[in-house]
Design a protein around this motif. Structure first.
Motif, short mmCIF file in Angstrom:
data_model
loop_
_atom_site.label_atom_id
_atom_site.label_comp_id
_atom_site.label_asym_id
_atom_site.label_seq_id
_atom_site.Cartn_x
_atom_site.Cartn_y
_atom_site.Cartn_z
N ASN A 62 0.81 -1.22 0.00
CA ASN A 62 0.00 0.00 0.00
C ASN A 62 0.84 1.27 0.00
O ASN A 62 0.31 2.37 -0.16
CB ASN A 62 -0.92 0.02 1.23
N ARG A 63 2.13 1.11 0.20
CA ARG A 63 3.03 2.28 0.22
C ARG A 63 3.85 2.38 -1.06
O ARG A 63 4.25 3.48 -1.45
CB ARG A 63 3.97 2.21 1.42
N LEU A 64 4.14 1.26 -1.69
CA LEU A 64 4.98 1.25 -2.88
C LEU A 64 4.28 0.40 -3.95
O LEU A 64 4.22 -0.83 -3.83
CB LEU A 64 6.36 0.67 -2.56
N MET A 73 4.80 6.18 -4.16
CA MET A 73 5.78 5.89 -3.11
C MET A 73 5.46 6.75 -1.89
O MET A 73 5.42 7.98 -2.00
CB MET A 73 7.20 6.18 -3.60
N THR A 74 5.23 6.11 -0.76
CA THR A 74 4.90 6.83 0.47
C THR A 74 6.01 6.62 1.49
O THR A 74 6.39 5.47 1.77
CB THR A 74 3.55 6.36 1.05
N ALA A 75 6.51 7.70 2.04
CA ALA A 75 7.61 7.65 3.01
C ALA A 75 7.16 8.23 4.35
O ALA A 75 6.38 9.19 4.39
CB ALA A 75 8.83 8.41 2.49
N TYR A 76 7.65 7.63 5.41
CA TYR A 76 7.43 8.14 6.76
C TYR A 76 8.57 9.11 7.05
O TYR A 76 9.75 8.74 7.01
CB TYR A 76 7.42 6.99 7.75
N VAL A 77 8.25 10.38 7.33
CA VAL A 77 9.24 11.45 7.39
C VAL A 77 9.22 12.11 8.76
O VAL A 77 8.15 12.38 9.33
CB VAL A 77 8.96 12.48 6.28
N ILE A 78 10.42 12.37 9.28
CA ILE A 78 10.58 13.16 10.51
C ILE A 78 10.79 14.62 10.12
O ILE A 78 11.57 14.93 9.22
CB ILE A 78 11.78 12.66 11.33
N TYR A 79 10.09 15.52 10.81
CA TYR A 79 10.26 16.95 10.53
C TYR A 79 10.18 17.74 11.84
O TYR A 79 10.02 17.15 12.91
CB TYR A 79 9.21 17.44 9.52
N ALA A 80 10.32 19.05 11.73
CA ALA A 80 10.35 19.94 12.92
C ALA A 80 11.43 19.48 13.89
O ALA A 80 11.20 19.33 15.08
CB ALA A 80 8.97 19.97 13.60
N ILE A 81 12.63 19.28 13.36
CA ILE A 81 13.71 18.73 14.17
C ILE A 81 14.23 19.73 15.20
O ILE A 81 14.97 19.35 16.11
CB ILE A 81 14.87 18.23 13.28
N GLU A 82 13.87 21.00 15.06
CA GLU A 82 14.31 21.99 16.04
C GLU A 82 13.56 21.84 17.36
O GLU A 82 14.03 22.32 18.39
CB GLU A 82 14.10 23.41 15.50
N SER A 90 3.49 11.16 7.04
CA SER A 90 3.72 10.42 5.80
C SER A 90 3.58 11.37 4.61
O SER A 90 2.70 12.24 4.60
CB SER A 90 2.72 9.27 5.67
N ILE A 91 4.45 11.18 3.62
CA ILE A 91 4.41 11.97 2.39
C ILE A 91 4.38 11.00 1.22
O ILE A 91 5.17 10.05 1.17
CB ILE A 91 5.63 12.89 2.27
N THR A 92 3.46 11.22 0.30
CA THR A 92 3.35 10.37 -0.89
C THR A 92 3.93 11.09 -2.10
O THR A 92 3.60 12.26 -2.35
CB THR A 92 1.88 9.99 -1.16
N PHE A 93 4.80 10.39 -2.82
CA PHE A 93 5.37 10.88 -4.07
C PHE A 93 4.75 10.07 -5.21
O PHE A 93 4.76 8.83 -5.18
CB PHE A 93 6.89 10.71 -4.09
N ILE A 94 4.24 10.76 -6.21
CA ILE A 94 3.63 10.10 -7.36
C ILE A 94 4.34 10.58 -8.62
O ILE A 94 4.39 11.79 -8.89
CB ILE A 94 2.12 10.40 -7.47
N ILE A 95 4.93 9.64 -9.35
CA ILE A 95 5.56 9.96 -10.64
C ILE A 95 4.57 9.56 -11.73
O ILE A 95 4.31 8.36 -11.93
CB ILE A 95 6.90 9.23 -10.82
#
Length: 323
Positions: A62-64, A73-82, A90-95
């Motif tokens: 379901n992710r790839l 392609m869906t990736a689990y992303v860490i953000y707001a590292i400050e 999760s962010i999905t990339f579609i080509i």
């Protein structure tokens, strides 16, 4: 919010009109999209935009996956590292053809960082795959910054565990703070590892899809470079996890030592006062025939015996190094 990016020389031109999708549009960024925006992109590109619930699915299928010639392609992303505790999403990339569609419900700083590089002409953005690789590179760099911050925190944490200073109460508070800090850093490391593994799987699937589509060799090289970066980050995180486990065990050991010290003091006190208590109990019995009661020096002698019975165990413990 929907944002369109068209090729403009070596950079990107921005538009927010969904009806402005043209052949020059190579990136469509959906940030907290409305159903209307999803439907407009689906109609314009002939793809299916995953919902937020679908993006949270953990199964690899379901992710790839590939659907209607579009690569998802869906990736689990860490953000707001400050922040003290970074956030995750999760962010999905579609080509689709030569375009990139990103679907996200968070605002990682990696996106504006990539756009700033693209405006300066430092990031290739001639195609959707180019932009996707650039975004993933920015995400990896942000994760590397977070790992460096955690490493600095762990370096500062170690002396608080092993350096003995202050009184009993101060050491107890310091170990309590260290234990809580180790738990927090361990949780962050676990989440960063999960994100790194997710991005690594996305890169592997992306590389495979590019090979099948006969993609640009330069993009394949950049994907391999990003995979090497992720691999080095994972090695670093494994080392940090091992170090945190060592610090956790050491902290728990120091806490046990502190607790044993308290129990030892109570045990020594009980042993020291047991002989005087025995003597006092003997002479506290109400028998008629107790010759010591008639002695002129009977009372001082009893007091002396009790003091001697208390001092001798104390001296013995001191000479043995138990106190």
């Amino acid at each position: 919010m929907l944002t369109l990016y068209d090729v403009a020389g070596n950079g990107l031109a921005t538009s927010k009109d969904v009806n402005a999708i043209t052949a020059a549009t190579i990136w469509i960024d959906l940030l907290n999209p409305t159903p209307e925006e999803d439907a407009a992109v689906e109609q314009a590109l002939g793809i299916s935009v995953p919902t937020r619930a679908e993006m949270r699915e953990i199964e690899a299928s379901n992710r790839l996956y590939i659907e209607n010639a579009a690569v998802y392609m869906t990736a689990y992303v860490i953000y707001a590292i400050e922040q003290a505790v970074p956030a995750a999403s999760s962010i999905t990339f579609i080509i689709a053809d030569n375009r990139l569609v990103t679907v996200r419900y968070a605002e990682p700083k990696a996106f504006p960082i990539f756009l700033a590089r693209a405006e300066k002409g430092h990031a290739p953005c001639a195609s959707g795959p180019d932009i996707m690789v650039g975004l993933i590179e920015s995400l990896i760099h942000r994760q590397a910054d977070l790992i460096e911050r955690i490493q600095d925190d762990v370096d500062r944490l170690a002396p608080s565990v092993f350096v003995i200073k202050g009184g009993q109460q101060t050491r107890g508070r310091r170990l309590d703070v260290a234990l809580r800090t180790i738990g927090k850093e361990g949780d962050i490391i676990a989440r960063v590892q999960e994100s790194a593994f997710s991005i690594d799987r996305v890169l592997a699937f992306f590389a495979s899809a590019m090979r099948e589509r006969g993609g640009d060799s330069k993009i394949s090289k950049r994907i391999k470079s990003a995979q090497r970066d992720i691999s080095s980050l994972l090695d670093n995180m494994r080392f940090l996890s091992t170090r945190l486990e060592f610090l956790l065990e050491a902290t728990l050991g120091m806490i046990n030592i502190e607790q044993n010290q308290i129990i030892k003091l109570f045990s020594v006190a009980a042993v020291v006062f047991l002989p005087p208590t025995l003597i006092a109990s003997i002479y506290g019995m109400n028998f008629k025939h107790m010759p010591e009661l008639d002695w002129p020096w009977g009372y001082p002698l009893a007091i002396g015996l009790m003091v001697l019975a208390a001092v001798l165990p104390y001296v013995y413990f001191r000479r043995k190094g138990w106190l």
